[in-house]
Design a protein around this motif. Structure first.
Motif, short mmCIF file in Angstrom:
data_model
loop_
_atom_site.label_atom_id
_atom_site.label_comp_id
_atom_site.label_asym_id
_atom_site.label_seq_id
_atom_site.Cartn_x
_atom_site.Cartn_y
_atom_site.Cartn_z
N PRO A 136 48.89 46.56 49.63
CA PRO A 136 50.01 45.90 48.95
C PRO A 136 49.55 44.64 48.23
O PRO A 136 49.62 43.52 48.74
CB PRO A 136 50.97 45.58 50.11
N LEU A 137 49.04 44.78 47.02
CA LEU A 137 48.56 43.65 46.24
C LEU A 137 49.73 42.88 45.63
O LEU A 137 50.83 43.42 45.48
CB LEU A 137 47.64 44.15 45.12
N PRO A 138 49.51 41.62 45.25
CA PRO A 138 50.56 40.88 44.55
C PRO A 138 50.98 41.60 43.28
O PRO A 138 50.18 42.25 42.61
CB PRO A 138 49.87 39.54 44.23
N ALA A 139 52.25 41.46 42.95
CA ALA A 139 52.81 42.19 41.81
C ALA A 139 52.10 41.84 40.51
O ALA A 139 51.95 42.69 39.63
CB ALA A 139 54.31 41.89 41.69
N ARG A 140 51.64 40.57 40.37
CA ARG A 140 50.98 40.19 39.12
C ARG A 140 49.67 40.94 38.93
O ARG A 140 49.32 41.35 37.82
CB ARG A 140 50.71 38.68 39.10
N VAL A 141 48.93 41.17 40.03
CA VAL A 141 47.66 41.88 39.93
C VAL A 141 47.89 43.35 39.58
O VAL A 141 47.28 43.89 38.65
CB VAL A 141 46.86 41.75 41.24
N THR A 142 48.76 44.02 40.35
CA THR A 142 49.01 45.43 40.08
C THR A 142 49.64 45.64 38.71
O THR A 142 49.30 46.58 37.99
CB THR A 142 49.92 46.04 41.15
N GLY A 143 50.56 44.74 38.34
CA GLY A 143 51.20 44.86 37.03
C GLY A 143 50.20 44.70 35.89
O GLY A 143 50.24 45.45 34.91
N PRO A 317 44.72 32.67 38.88
CA PRO A 317 43.79 32.17 39.90
C PRO A 317 42.47 32.94 39.89
O PRO A 317 42.43 34.14 39.58
CB PRO A 317 44.55 32.38 41.21
N TRP A 318 41.40 32.26 40.28
CA TRP A 318 40.06 32.85 40.20
C TRP A 318 39.95 34.07 41.12
O TRP A 318 39.21 35.01 40.82
CB TRP A 318 39.00 31.82 40.56
N ARG A 319 40.66 34.06 42.26
CA ARG A 319 40.57 35.21 43.16
C ARG A 319 41.13 36.46 42.50
O ARG A 319 40.56 37.55 42.64
CB ARG A 319 41.32 34.93 44.46
N GLU A 320 42.23 36.32 41.79
CA GLU A 320 42.80 37.47 41.10
C GLU A 320 41.90 37.91 39.95
O GLU A 320 41.74 39.10 39.68
CB GLU A 320 44.21 37.13 40.58
N GLN A 321 41.29 36.95 39.26
CA GLN A 321 40.35 37.30 38.19
C GLN A 321 39.14 38.05 38.76
O GLN A 321 38.64 39.00 38.14
CB GLN A 321 39.87 36.05 37.46
N LEU A 378 39.23 38.63 49.53
CA LEU A 378 39.84 37.62 48.66
C LEU A 378 41.24 37.24 49.12
O LEU A 378 41.91 36.44 48.45
CB LEU A 378 39.90 38.14 47.22
N HIS A 379 41.69 37.83 50.24
CA HIS A 379 43.01 37.54 50.82
C HIS A 379 44.13 37.82 49.80
O HIS A 379 45.06 37.03 49.65
CB HIS A 379 43.09 36.09 51.30
N LEU A 380 44.02 38.97 49.13
CA LEU A 380 45.02 39.34 48.14
C LEU A 380 45.97 40.41 48.65
O LEU A 380 46.83 40.86 47.90
CB LEU A 380 44.35 39.81 46.85
N GLY A 381 45.80 40.89 49.87
CA GLY A 381 46.76 41.82 50.45
C GLY A 381 48.03 41.09 50.80
O GLY A 381 48.00 40.08 51.49
N ASP A 382 49.14 41.57 50.31
CA ASP A 382 50.43 40.91 50.52
C ASP A 382 51.33 41.81 51.33
O ASP A 382 51.91 42.76 50.82
CB ASP A 382 51.08 40.58 49.17
N GLY A 383 51.47 41.52 52.60
CA GLY A 383 52.29 42.38 53.45
C GLY A 383 53.73 41.94 53.57
O GLY A 383 54.49 42.52 54.32
N SER A 384 54.13 40.91 52.81
CA SER A 384 55.49 40.40 52.93
C SER A 384 56.51 41.15 52.08
O SER A 384 57.70 40.98 52.24
CB SER A 384 55.51 38.91 52.53
#
Length: 490
Positions: A136-143, A317-321, A378-384
């Motif tokens: 479950p990645l952040p919506a901005r990354v998947t989008g 953010p650099w992690r998403e890049q 990169l701690h980009l998994g979003d379980g919320s």
């Protein structure tokens, strides 16, 4: 017939293997094609690049349509500027850096080098999300990744066709103008066809529910044909038309989505097997080192640089890049595009195809299984994020209404909400609840549970508002709308 049946069975098994191992399925399908080819057990001699290109284009239309139908507007809307920058400026940077590497490292002529740079600059949505679908990645990354993969096919196809055409290559500014014009025409036609198609499907009741999936795919194909006939980008047109229909809440939507998903799998299987047949394995040996060198520059320099140049103005953010740099998987599109110079008779076109084939296989094998690991590091998994509801709509022609079938998934915040707390608009009501294979008519005090299925009847005027309210409660719970939940965006 027996051989085709065996191939289909093996391909279906490959879906299970790839989903469990994390390997993109394209590798398995390509392997099937290679094994059936002239150096394999099947000993099938196939070298028709023109037929492969035609079938590949047809398969790509189906794949893009399936991808567009599954694209959620609320996820890609904030990411559209960044995705557009990646699909245009990012592709330009990637082509330039990769072409320079192909020219200076392995000695290709500039035209051949730019063809390779263009061919491998397109990312593949199917390859990326086949390994990221469980995270479950952040919506901005998947989008951003999803919109980029849908958008960048179009300019790359135009670029490869222009570079492969006989005669001198047009000046870069003329070529840029042609690309922008074809993209604008394709976008306009795709949006128009998608809107007209969704309007028609919502207002015309077809005689059988099974016709809705066929109609949706037919409309998407019409968008491609109209875009191509208007000298625009047919690939962008089909993706946008499918995206418009996918967000229009069409009748019998889950059935349509399942049909498109199955068609997409079949298109991928047939396309990859055919591409595997086109490869001659004993000719690949001399091109392994050049392919690895170009792929290394593409993966470690060109893709990260294109991401930084494209996304830095948007303060990503650099992690998403970093994740999006590594998530630039190449799949079906580069191998299909590599057949274009073969059909056009470009010098060293067979070598270009071999290099692209090796590059795609090796670097997908390296990048694919490591993407989930990198996302976790990169701690980009979003379980919320709450799980979305599965809602299917069937028109009730004589009653001028709709029957909504609502499935409450495991992670939905509708669990524990009373029927009366749904606060559905007047003209809508929960008429039946199915729980543990038993059905009953609910009371206002009936508490809903995960894995329940609801039947909701809504009149035409409140159909959309009812679905928005159900999705809002699914995401925000019983207090959705009172504590800042934006129902309109759901």
């Amino acid at each position: 017939m027996l051989v085709c049946s065996l191939v289909l069975l093996v391909a279906v098994a490959a879906v299970r293997i790839s989903s469990r191992s994390g390997l993109p399925s394209l590798l398995v399908y390509l392997g099937i094609g290679v094994a059936m080819g002239q150096d394999g057990v099947g000993d099938i001699h196939f070298d028709n690049a023109e037929l492969t290109q035609v079938i590949g284009y047809a398969a790509l239309v189906v794949i893009l349509a399936e991808g567009g139908l599954g694209t959620k507007w609320k996820e890609i809307k904030p990411a559209l500027p960044a995705a557009t920058a990646l699909a245009l400026a990012g592709v330009a940077v990637s082509v330039g850096v990769t072409a320079s590497a192909a020219h200076y490292l392995i000695g290709l002529e500039w035209r051949q080098a730019f063809i390779i740079g263009a061919v491998v600059s397109s990312t593949d949505a199917a390859a990326v999300f086949s390994v990221l679908r469980k995270i479950p990645l952040p919506a901005r990354v998947t989008g951003t990744l999803e919109a980029e993969s849908g958008f960048n096919d179009a300019p790359v196809v135009i670029l490869v066709v222009s570079l492969s055409a006989s005669g001198p290559v047009e000046h870069w500014y003329v070529l840029l103008g042609v690309i922008l014009l074809e993209l604008a025409i394709g976008a306009a036609i795709g949006l128009a066809v998608g809107w007209l198609g969704s309007w028609g499907l919502r207002h015309v009741a077809l005689p059988a529910s099974g016709l809705y999936p066929i109609a949706v795919m037919a409309i998407a194909t019409v968008a491609y044909a109209a875009g191509a006939l208007a000298h625009g980008s047919g690939f962008l047109a089909v993706y946008l038309a499918a995206m418009v229909m996918g967000n229009a809440r069409l009748p019998h939507w889950p059935a349509t989505r399942g049909f498109a998903d199955g068609l997409g799998w079949m298109a991928q299987i047939g396309m990859f097997v055919l591409l595997g047949l086109l490869v001659t394995p004993h000719e690949l040996g001399d091109d392994i080192v050049p392919a690895l060198a170009i792929g290394l520059v593409l993966t470690m320099v060109a893709r990260p640089l294109s991401v930084v140049v494209s996304l830095s103005p948007f303060r990503v953010p650099w992690r998403e890049q970093a994740l999006m740099s590594w998530a630039g998987l190449r799949g079906a599109v580069p191998i299909i595009l590599a057949t274009i110079p073969m059909v056009e008779g470009v010098d060293a076109s067979r070598r270009i195809f071999n290099i692209v084939f090796i590059l795609v296989v090796v670097y997908t094998l390296v990048q694919g299984p490591t993407l989930p690991w990198l996302a976790r590091q990169l701690h980009l998994g979003d379980g919320s994020e709450a799980a979305d509801l599965g809602i299917e709509s069937a028109p009730l022609e004589r009653l001028r209404g709709h029957l909504l079938s609502v499935a409450i998934p495991e992670g939905s915040r509708m669990h524990g909400v009373e029927v009366g707390e749904l606060r559905l608009p007047p003209g809508a009501a929960v008429t039946l609840v199915v729980r543990a294979n038993e059905s009953f008519v609910p009371l206002p005090t009936t508490v809903l549970q995960r894995e329940d299925e609801l039947l909701v009847v809504a009149t035409d005027p409140v159909r959309d508002a009812t679905e928005k309210r159900l999705r809002a409660v699914g995401h925000g719970g019983k207090l959705a709308g009172w504590l800042g939940t934006d129902e309109a965006s759901r």
